[in-house]
Design a protein around this motif. Structure first.
Motif, PDB file in Angstrom:
ATOM      1  N   ASP A 132       0.821  -1.217   0.000  1.00  0.00           N
ATOM      2  CA  ASP A 132       0.000   0.000   0.000  1.00  0.00           C
ATOM      3  C   ASP A 132       0.852   1.263   0.000  1.00  0.00           C
ATOM      4  OD1 ASP A 132      -1.138  -2.313   1.654  1.00  0.00           O
ATOM      5  OD2 ASP A 132      -2.968  -1.170   1.238  1.00  0.00           O
ATOM      6  N   LEU A 133       1.933   1.259   0.799  1.00  0.00           N
ATOM      7  CA  LEU A 133       2.767   2.446   0.903  1.00  0.00           C
ATOM      8  C   LEU A 133       3.556   2.673  -0.379  1.00  0.00           C
ATOM      9  CD1 LEU A 133       3.672   4.751   2.707  1.00  0.00           C
ATOM     10  CD2 LEU A 133       5.519   3.288   3.547  1.00  0.00           C
ATOM     11  N   VAL A 134       4.077   1.599  -0.963  1.00  0.00           N
ATOM     12  CA  VAL A 134       4.788   1.714  -2.249  1.00  0.00           C
ATOM     13  C   VAL A 134       3.839   2.260  -3.308  1.00  0.00           C
ATOM     14  CG1 VAL A 134       5.985   0.431  -4.060  1.00  0.00           C
ATOM     15  CG2 VAL A 134       6.398  -0.127  -1.655  1.00  0.00           C
ATOM     16  N   PHE A 135       2.621   1.750  -3.317  1.00  0.00           N
ATOM     17  CA  PHE A 135       1.610   2.203  -4.280  1.00  0.00           C
ATOM     18  C   PHE A 135       1.345   3.697  -4.118  1.00  0.00           C
ATOM     19  CE2 PHE A 135      -2.810   3.127  -5.327  1.00  0.00           C
ATOM     20  CZ  PHE A 135      -2.941   2.562  -6.597  1.00  0.00           C
ATOM     21  N   GLN A 136       1.172   4.147  -2.880  1.00  0.00           N
ATOM     22  CA  GLN A 136       0.891   5.561  -2.638  1.00  0.00           C
ATOM     23  C   GLN A 136       2.038   6.441  -3.102  1.00  0.00           C
ATOM     24  OE1 GLN A 136      -0.016   5.754   1.547  1.00  0.00           O
ATOM     25  NE2 GLN A 136      -1.762   4.377   1.335  1.00  0.00           N
ATOM     26  N   GLY A 137       3.267   5.991  -2.868  1.00  0.00           N
ATOM     27  CA  GLY A 137       4.416   6.760  -3.315  1.00  0.00           C
ATOM     28  C   GLY A 137       4.480   6.869  -4.824  1.00  0.00           C
ATOM     29  N   LEU A 138       4.245   5.768  -5.508  1.00  0.00           N
ATOM     30  CA  LEU A 138       4.272   5.774  -6.971  1.00  0.00           C
ATOM     31  C   LEU A 138       3.114   6.601  -7.530  1.00  0.00           C
ATOM     32  CD1 LEU A 138       5.178   2.030  -7.608  1.00  0.00           C
ATOM     33  CD2 LEU A 138       6.670   4.016  -7.884  1.00  0.00           C
ATOM     34  N   GLN A 139       1.979   6.532  -6.879  1.00  0.00           N
ATOM     35  CA  GLN A 139       0.815   7.323  -7.300  1.00  0.00           C
ATOM     36  C   GLN A 139       1.142   8.810  -7.255  1.00  0.00           C
ATOM     37  OE1 GLN A 139      -2.668   6.992  -4.678  1.00  0.00           O
ATOM     38  NE2 GLN A 139      -3.913   6.572  -6.477  1.00  0.00           N
ATOM     39  N   THR A 140       1.840   9.225  -6.202  1.00  0.00           N
ATOM     40  CA  THR A 140       2.237  10.632  -6.076  1.00  0.00           C
ATOM     41  C   THR A 140       3.243  11.014  -7.156  1.00  0.00           C
ATOM     42  OG1 THR A 140       1.847  10.608  -3.690  1.00  0.00           O
ATOM     43  CG2 THR A 140       3.313  12.317  -4.542  1.00  0.00           C
ATOM     44  N   LEU A 141       4.243  10.161  -7.379  1.00  0.00           N
ATOM     45  CA  LEU A 141       5.271  10.454  -8.385  1.00  0.00           C
ATOM     46  C   LEU A 141       4.687  10.510  -9.788  1.00  0.00           C
ATOM     47  CD1 LEU A 141       8.161   8.193  -7.058  1.00  0.00           C
ATOM     48  CD2 LEU A 141       8.038  10.688  -6.956  1.00  0.00           C
ATOM     49  N   ALA A 142       3.655   9.728 -10.043  1.00  0.00           N
ATOM     50  CA  ALA A 142       3.065   9.664 -11.378  1.00  0.00           C
ATOM     51  C   ALA A 142       2.220  10.884 -11.709  1.00  0.00           C
ATOM     52  CB  ALA A 142       2.224   8.392 -11.525  1.00  0.00           C
ATOM     53  N   ARG A 143       2.044  11.779 -10.761  1.00  0.00           N
ATOM     54  CA  ARG A 143       1.296  13.007 -11.055  1.00  0.00           C
ATOM     55  C   ARG A 143       2.116  13.955 -11.916  1.00  0.00           C
ATOM     56  NH1 ARG A 143      -0.787  13.884  -4.822  1.00  0.00           N
ATOM     57  NH2 ARG A 143      -2.335  12.209  -4.803  1.00  0.00           N
ATOM     58  N   LEU A 144       3.435  13.764 -11.908  1.00  0.00           N
ATOM     59  CA  LEU A 144       4.313  14.600 -12.720  1.00  0.00           C
ATOM     60  C   LEU A 144       4.489  13.989 -14.110  1.00  0.00           C
ATOM     61  CD1 LEU A 144       7.029  15.323 -10.014  1.00  0.00           C
ATOM     62  CD2 LEU A 144       5.147  16.817 -10.713  1.00  0.00           C
ATOM     63  N   PRO A 145       4.901  14.781 -15.087  1.00  0.00           N
ATOM     64  CA  PRO A 145       5.095  14.246 -16.447  1.00  0.00           C
ATOM     65  C   PRO A 145       6.185  13.184 -16.523  1.00  0.00           C
ATOM     66  CG  PRO A 145       4.971  16.653 -16.471  1.00  0.00           C
ATOM     67  CD  PRO A 145       5.067  16.246 -15.046  1.00  0.00           C
ATOM     68  N   VAL A 146       7.157  13.250 -15.598  1.00  0.00           N
ATOM     69  CA  VAL A 146       8.250  12.282 -15.556  1.00  0.00           C
ATOM     70  C   VAL A 146       8.314  11.710 -14.144  1.00  0.00           C
ATOM     71  CG1 VAL A 146      10.737  11.930 -15.780  1.00  0.00           C
ATOM     72  CG2 VAL A 146       9.551  13.516 -17.313  1.00  0.00           C
ATOM     73  N   ASP A 155      13.311  -2.178  -3.343  1.00  0.00           N
ATOM     74  CA  ASP A 155      12.299  -2.313  -2.309  1.00  0.00           C
ATOM     75  C   ASP A 155      11.846  -3.768  -2.275  1.00  0.00           C
ATOM     76  OD1 ASP A 155      10.596  -1.585  -0.240  1.00  0.00           O
ATOM     77  OD2 ASP A 155       9.922   0.228  -1.263  1.00  0.00           O
ATOM     78  N   GLN A 156      11.216  -4.150  -1.177  1.00  0.00           N
ATOM     79  CA  GLN A 156      10.782  -5.531  -0.977  1.00  0.00           C
ATOM     80  C   GLN A 156       9.381  -5.526  -0.374  1.00  0.00           C
ATOM     81  OE1 GLN A 156      13.546  -7.716   1.448  1.00  0.00           O
ATOM     82  NE2 GLN A 156      12.459  -9.656   1.273  1.00  0.00           N
ATOM     83  N   PRO A 157       8.403  -5.009  -1.113  1.00  0.00           N
ATOM     84  CA  PRO A 157       7.077  -4.802  -0.520  1.00  0.00           C
ATOM     85  C   PRO A 157       6.402  -6.102  -0.105  1.00  0.00           C
ATOM     86  CG  PRO A 157       7.016  -4.420  -2.895  1.00  0.00           C
ATOM     87  CD  PRO A 157       8.453  -4.569  -2.512  1.00  0.00           C
ATOM     88  N   VAL A 158       5.663  -6.003   0.990  1.00  0.00           N
ATOM     89  CA  VAL A 158       4.996  -7.167   1.565  1.00  0.00           C
ATOM     90  C   VAL A 158       3.500  -6.893   1.654  1.00  0.00           C
ATOM     91  CG1 VAL A 158       5.273  -6.391   3.964  1.00  0.00           C
ATOM     92  CG2 VAL A 158       5.135  -8.843   3.465  1.00  0.00           C
ATOM     93  N   GLU A 159       2.703  -7.946   1.573  1.00  0.00           N
ATOM     94  CA  GLU A 159       1.246  -7.836   1.635  1.00  0.00           C
ATOM     95  C   GLU A 159       0.812  -7.591   3.078  1.00  0.00           C
ATOM     96  OE1 GLU A 159      -2.454  -7.438   1.186  1.00  0.00           O
ATOM     97  OE2 GLU A 159      -1.254  -7.746  -0.630  1.00  0.00           O
ATOM     98  N   VAL A 160       0.068  -6.514   3.301  1.00  0.00           N
ATOM     99  CA  VAL A 160      -0.331  -6.130   4.653  1.00  0.00           C
ATOM    100  C   VAL A 160      -1.188  -7.207   5.315  1.00  0.00           C
ATOM    101  CG1 VAL A 160      -2.382  -4.836   3.917  1.00  0.00           C
ATOM    102  CG2 VAL A 160      -1.248  -4.244   6.071  1.00  0.00           C
ATOM    103  N   GLY A 235       2.379 -12.761  -1.354  1.00  0.00           N
ATOM    104  CA  GLY A 235       1.679 -11.887  -2.288  1.00  0.00           C
ATOM    105  C   GLY A 235       2.621 -10.951  -3.019  1.00  0.00           C
ATOM    106  N   THR A 236       2.507 -10.891  -4.347  1.00  0.00           N
ATOM    107  CA  THR A 236       3.383 -10.048  -5.160  1.00  0.00           C
ATOM    108  C   THR A 236       2.772  -8.670  -5.375  1.00  0.00           C
ATOM    109  OG1 THR A 236       2.399 -10.696  -7.272  1.00  0.00           O
ATOM    110  CG2 THR A 236       4.147 -12.117  -6.383  1.00  0.00           C
ATOM    111  N   PHE A 237       3.608  -7.742  -5.822  1.00  0.00           N
ATOM    112  CA  PHE A 237       3.134  -6.391  -6.114  1.00  0.00           C
ATOM    113  C   PHE A 237       2.153  -6.420  -7.282  1.00  0.00           C
ATOM    114  CE2 PHE A 237       3.986  -1.882  -7.623  1.00  0.00           C
ATOM    115  CZ  PHE A 237       3.340  -1.289  -6.557  1.00  0.00           C
ATOM    116  N   GLU A 238       2.379  -7.289  -8.253  1.00  0.00           N
ATOM    117  CA  GLU A 238       1.446  -7.397  -9.380  1.00  0.00           C
ATOM    118  C   GLU A 238       0.070  -7.865  -8.925  1.00  0.00           C
ATOM    119  OE1 GLU A 238       5.181  -6.756 -11.392  1.00  0.00           O
ATOM    120  OE2 GLU A 238       4.611  -7.978  -9.663  1.00  0.00           O
TER     121      GLU A 238
END
Length: 248
Positions: A132-146, A155-160, A235-238
């Motif tokens: 969830d936290l990785v997703f939120q970070g990427l969501q924020t970064l994707a608001r910019l054109p790059v 990173d080694q994200p884990v399923e909450v 659980g994977t990120f995909e």
């Protein structure tokens, strides 16, 4: 039947822990700033906290914020637990809090020490970052054109939900001290995770790595926040992304 108090019990992790404990037949009290009847701001303490811990067998301490105040909150909780004679305090922490000098990590490490020195029976579990936290970070970064990502950082994200399962298991056992870390199933590079996010969301963005300065960045570049030898998550990120971006 065991009576268990879950702090931060309305949050992403705490709510799942409470759900699993109730399903196991335990009496669960949820403590958060707005959850009645145990609406308590741990940073302030007060008589409501003593009421919340009275007669409790286990406290699962999930409440935390990067905005500060975790050490003060933990101090109030530990003092109340001592007064009530709570036999077991379980704390959820983060892999690398003793290796990566981020402010939030330093605070989490300080809370670990408070728990260890509390005089209570205690257990500490460290995990890698949630999907969830990785997703939120990427969501924020994707608001910019790059999408600008720190170079050389994985990173080694884990399923909450899996972390909630483990906490529920630990909460129903005896105090175990510092238990083995829990990491996600694989270490991924930041660009790899970003491209997975973009594919799942059917978006296009250039992904650019940027070298940063500072000890915290070096700690992460060195993998201080990872635990590849404890890649026990399934659980994977995909799979997480497939739930967030269901096929139309």
């Amino acid at each position: 039947m065991t009576t268990i108090l879950v702090t931060g019990g309305t949050g992403t992790l705490g709510s799942l822990v409470a759900e699993r404990l109730r399903a196991g037949g335990h009496e669960v009290r949820v403590l958060s700033r707005h959850a009645r009847p145990y609406a308590v701001d741990l940073r302030e303490g007060g008589p409501g906290l003593d009421e919340a811990v009275a007669g409790v067998d286990v406290i699962v301490h999930c409440a935390s914020t990067p905005r500060g105040g975790d050490e003060k909150a933990a101090g109030h909780l530990i003092e109340a637990a001592r007064r009530a004679g709570v036999p077991h305090l379980l704390y959820i922490s983060i892999v690398g809090v003793d290796r990566v000098p981020l402010g939030y990590y330093k605070s989490k490490h300080a809370v670990e020490k408070l728990v260890e020195e509390s005089g209570l029976g205690w257990t500490v579990l460290r995990t890698t970052q949630f999907h969830d936290l990785v997703f939120q970070g990427l969501q924020t970064l994707a608001r910019l054109p790059v999408m600008l990502l720190p170079a050389g950082v994985g990173d080694q994200p884990v399923e909450v939900a899996e972390v909630a399962d483990r906490l529920a298991e630990l909460a129903t056992g005896a105090p175990a001290g510092r238990v083995a870390d829990m990491g996600g199933p694989e270490v991924r590079t930041a660009p790899d995770l970003a491209r997975a996010y973009l594919r799942a969301g059917r978006r296009r963005r250039p992904v650019v790595e940027v070298r940063l300065a500072g000890k915290a960045y070096k700690g992460m570049r060195d993998g201080g926040h990872l635990t590849p030898e404890r890649a026990v998550g399934k659980g994977t990120f995909e799979e997480f992304l497939a739930r967030r971006f269901p096929a139309s």
